[in-house]
Design an enzyme around this catalytic site. Sequence first.
Site, PDB file in Angstrom:
ATOM      1  N   LYS A   1      -3.773  -7.608  14.139  1.00  0.00           N
ATOM      2  CA  LYS A   1      -3.702  -6.175  14.385  1.00  0.00           C
ATOM      3  C   LYS A   1      -4.078  -5.320  13.180  1.00  0.00           C
ATOM      4  CE  LYS A   1      -0.416  -6.761  18.195  1.00  0.00           C
ATOM      5  NZ  LYS A   1      -1.339  -6.523  19.313  1.00  0.00           N
TER       6      LYS A   1
ATOM      7  N   TYR B   1       6.735 -13.371  22.036  1.00  0.00           N
ATOM      8  CA  TYR B   1       5.405 -13.736  22.514  1.00  0.00           C
ATOM      9  C   TYR B   1       4.528 -14.048  21.311  1.00  0.00           C
ATOM     10  CZ  TYR B   1       0.781 -13.247  24.682  1.00  0.00           C
ATOM     11  OH  TYR B   1      -0.502 -13.460  25.116  1.00  0.00           O
TER      12      TYR B   1
ATOM     13  N   ASP C   1       5.813 -14.925  12.813  1.00  0.00           N
ATOM     14  CA  ASP C   1       4.731 -14.286  13.559  1.00  0.00           C
ATOM     15  C   ASP C   1       4.777 -12.792  13.245  1.00  0.00           C
ATOM     16  OD1 ASP C   1       3.018 -13.074  15.343  1.00  0.00           O
ATOM     17  OD2 ASP C   1       3.662 -14.249  17.069  1.00  0.00           O
TER      18      ASP C   1
END
Length: 429
Positions: free
Chosen positions: A270, A142, A237
């Site tokens: 994050k 994702y 990612d």
Amino acid sequence: MSTNASLFERAQRVIPGGVNSPVRAFRAVGGTPRFITRAEGAYMWDAEGTRYIDYIGSWGPMILGHGHPAVLEAVRQAAGEGLSFGAPTEREIELAEAIIALVPSVEQVRLVSSGTEAGMSAIRLARGATGRSRIAKFEGCYHGHADALLVKAGSGLATFGHPTSAGVPPEVVQHTLVLEYNSLEQLEAAFRQHGSELACVMIEPIAGNMNFVRASVPFMQRLRELCTQHGALLVFDEVMTGFRVALGGAQSLYARAIPGFRPDISVFGKVIGGGMPLAAFGTTRDIMKQLAPLGPVYQAGTLSGNPVATACGLATLREIARPGFFDNLSARTRRLVDGLAGAARETGVTFVGDCEGGMFGFFFLPQLPQHYTAVMASDKERFNRFFHAMLDRGVYLAPALYEAGFVSAAHTDVDVSATVQAAREAFTA
């Protein structure tokens, strides 16, 4: 009616599904979501005053735990100076310098406000830099909810995907190729057929949206070779893994195993925001010069480089860069995973787990899965029972079978022991 249930009922009247991000709704596991009122260290408290050992950590950012004194002080000071300026600040430079110092593959970064924004911008940059349209991703990875990435694979060999969300026209994803994670066969076939057309291949090096699945070293090495050979950019990612599995991110782990290994573009989020909305993407100066205002690839954001978010992120990066931080975090996470596996053996439950740094995952399977289809074979009903049994015992795990968990520096051996004991009971619930 419980307070949580009352709040959920009220929320559903004004917010779709009662939540502002789908997995929070407990749809996968059933039951009523817990409405959190406060958090401190390794714990969260819900609206009824129940305390939970928190293994969500805001889905990864809270690597220091909630309310770390140095982070709070940095945020308080920054907020007092101004919440947003819409103009450059020195702190943006400092955060960019901190990221670049820790990640050798990155020479320049652009700060944004979310992982989705960073991921979609990285793809636009890759397309602009190469002049190509096609991109490849892997089923089960994702990369945010950008239209071109909301795709999954069909059956058989490498196929071009179909939208997995309403509102995404088929023509938007016609250039997105979806491959099976860790499949060398599909990787080779994809580059044979489309190598000259691929702008980039985007991958979660440790797929936290399949719970916890590593890309094997041979697979990653071949992916790097093929991207170089065909002129496609390798996009890592690291929104979830960056500064979470190691100080230099997952790419530093592969660099230890593969001489000279580097991705072309890296995407972060994050941890670099420490709990505030902040993300980034970065690469070499040569590629980054394609970005506006220097080049033709446009990207902008009103709140990009927000002064409070950058203060929070900088304070977090300074703490995790202290000597021994990741050694201690990794050891504690490993004790947790080994403890859960031991409790499963004691109770005769089929269970397997893995971890790296402060990130972990587990499956009700006999062996660790290597791709999405294998992950899907995990016992969903047993997980749902386990999740609720753990929640009833004060342990808050991700409310979905396919999401990774996170340990913070605030978790203690006492917390780990309490979690393992809860699991002994929950496995037979």
